[in-house]
Motif scaffolding. Sequence first.
Motif, PDB file in Angstrom:
ATOM      1  N   ASP A  41       0.803  -1.224   0.000  1.00 25.73           N
ATOM      2  CA  ASP A  41       0.000   0.000   0.000  1.00 25.73           C
ATOM      3  C   ASP A  41       0.836   1.273   0.000  1.00 25.73           C
ATOM      4  O   ASP A  41       0.277   2.372  -0.003  1.00 25.73           O
ATOM      5  CB  ASP A  41      -0.900   0.026   1.242  1.00 25.73           C
ATOM      6  N   THR A  42       2.163   1.133   0.000  1.00 26.44           N
ATOM      7  CA  THR A  42       3.036   2.298   0.120  1.00 26.44           C
ATOM      8  C   THR A  42       3.652   2.613  -1.239  1.00 26.44           C
ATOM      9  O   THR A  42       4.449   1.832  -1.758  1.00 26.44           O
ATOM     10  CB  THR A  42       4.159   2.032   1.147  1.00 26.44           C
ATOM     11  N   PRO A  43       3.288   3.759  -1.836  1.00 29.93           N
ATOM     12  CA  PRO A  43       3.871   4.110  -3.134  1.00 29.93           C
ATOM     13  C   PRO A  43       5.365   4.407  -3.007  1.00 29.93           C
ATOM     14  O   PRO A  43       5.805   5.035  -2.047  1.00 29.93           O
ATOM     15  CB  PRO A  43       3.116   5.381  -3.543  1.00 29.93           C
ATOM     16  N   SER A  44       6.135   3.960  -3.989  1.00 33.83           N
ATOM     17  CA  SER A  44       7.548   4.315  -4.045  1.00 33.83           C
ATOM     18  C   SER A  44       7.663   5.809  -4.313  1.00 33.83           C
ATOM     19  O   SER A  44       6.897   6.371  -5.095  1.00 33.83           O
ATOM     20  CB  SER A  44       8.250   3.537  -5.159  1.00 33.83           C
ATOM     21  N   GLN A  45       8.640   6.431  -3.693  1.00 35.97           N
ATOM     22  CA  GLN A  45       8.907   7.850  -3.926  1.00 35.97           C
ATOM     23  C   GLN A  45       9.840   8.049  -5.129  1.00 35.97           C
ATOM     24  O   GLN A  45      10.069   9.179  -5.548  1.00 35.97           O
ATOM     25  CB  GLN A  45       9.535   8.482  -2.676  1.00 35.97           C
ATOM     26  N   VAL A  46      10.360   6.950  -5.691  1.00 27.94           N
ATOM     27  CA  VAL A  46      11.318   7.027  -6.797  1.00 27.94           C
ATOM     28  C   VAL A  46      10.731   6.467  -8.087  1.00 27.94           C
ATOM     29  O   VAL A  46      10.922   7.035  -9.157  1.00 27.94           O
ATOM     30  CB  VAL A  46      12.637   6.290  -6.437  1.00 27.94           C
ATOM     31  N   ALA A  57       9.229  -0.550   0.903  1.00 25.04           N
ATOM     32  CA  ALA A  57       9.325   0.801   0.339  1.00 25.04           C
ATOM     33  C   ALA A  57      10.508   1.559   0.944  1.00 25.04           C
ATOM     34  O   ALA A  57      11.239   2.247   0.240  1.00 25.04           O
ATOM     35  CB  ALA A  57       8.033   1.566   0.547  1.00 25.04           C
ATOM     36  N   ARG A  58      10.700   1.402   2.236  1.00 20.44           N
ATOM     37  CA  ARG A  58      11.818   2.087   2.893  1.00 20.44           C
ATOM     38  C   ARG A  58      13.145   1.598   2.318  1.00 20.44           C
ATOM     39  O   ARG A  58      13.993   2.396   1.902  1.00 20.44           O
ATOM     40  CB  ARG A  58      11.776   1.858   4.406  1.00 20.44           C
ATOM     41  N   ALA A  63      17.747   2.751  -1.485  1.00 19.99           N
ATOM     42  CA  ALA A  63      18.717   2.272  -2.487  1.00 19.99           C
ATOM     43  C   ALA A  63      18.505   2.953  -3.834  1.00 19.99           C
ATOM     44  O   ALA A  63      19.467   3.393  -4.478  1.00 19.99           O
ATOM     45  CB  ALA A  63      18.614   0.751  -2.631  1.00 19.99           C
ATOM     46  N   ALA A  64      17.261   3.060  -4.282  1.00 16.95           N
ATOM     47  CA  ALA A  64      16.974   3.637  -5.602  1.00 16.95           C
ATOM     48  C   ALA A  64      17.372   5.102  -5.681  1.00 16.95           C
ATOM     49  O   ALA A  64      17.821   5.581  -6.729  1.00 16.95           O
ATOM     50  CB  ALA A  64      15.494   3.471  -5.936  1.00 16.95           C
TER      51      ALA A  64
END
Length: 197
Positions: A41-46, A57-58, A63-64
């Motif tokens: 449920d957590t969108p990637s910020q990258v 996601a964290r 890393a990304a």
Amino acid sequence: MSKVLSALSVSVDGYITGRDPGEGRGLGDGSMLFDWYFDGDTPSQVFDGFKLSEASARVFDVAAARVGVSLVGRNTYDDSGWINGGTPHPDAPLVLLTHHPLPGERERQTVVTTGIEDAVAAARELAGGKDVALMGGGVVTAALAAGLVDELILHQIPILLGAGRPYFQSLPEHVKLRLIEAVPAPGVTHLHYEVIR
């Protein structure tokens, strides 16, 4: 100086693709290696469109966000369909290490045919102070053998694929690792290692 790392999804038995990968077939029957990108449920910020578990996601976004360039081998390049342009990272160019030059020029892609040392040097120059991300078992193994890898992140999927392309090929000697972090998450365990040199 930028670091050289590899962060790949891998089965418990060490494969980064399933059976019969290739151009037009992607990872063969190994697509479940990437289910964790979309099962939360957590969108990637990258990466747009990635919805991961909170824990994944964290780890993934940290890393990304470090990546300034992706350095890929020819099998990974062909399997992923980047011959018409494109890169694995939304903000980073691609360096392709291949023995067979490509015809024509592609935006955001650089081709190196003279070996892993030259490819890593070209990637570091393009990375703008950020890190170089290695993709593909051949590239990772060549860089490890040359003493060029700083970190390995294994996104280990709880499956035995039984066949496919291995993350690591034969190495000339042992490579010692130090565990930095182990993060269990739904459908994946993130194992972050420092390469001891």
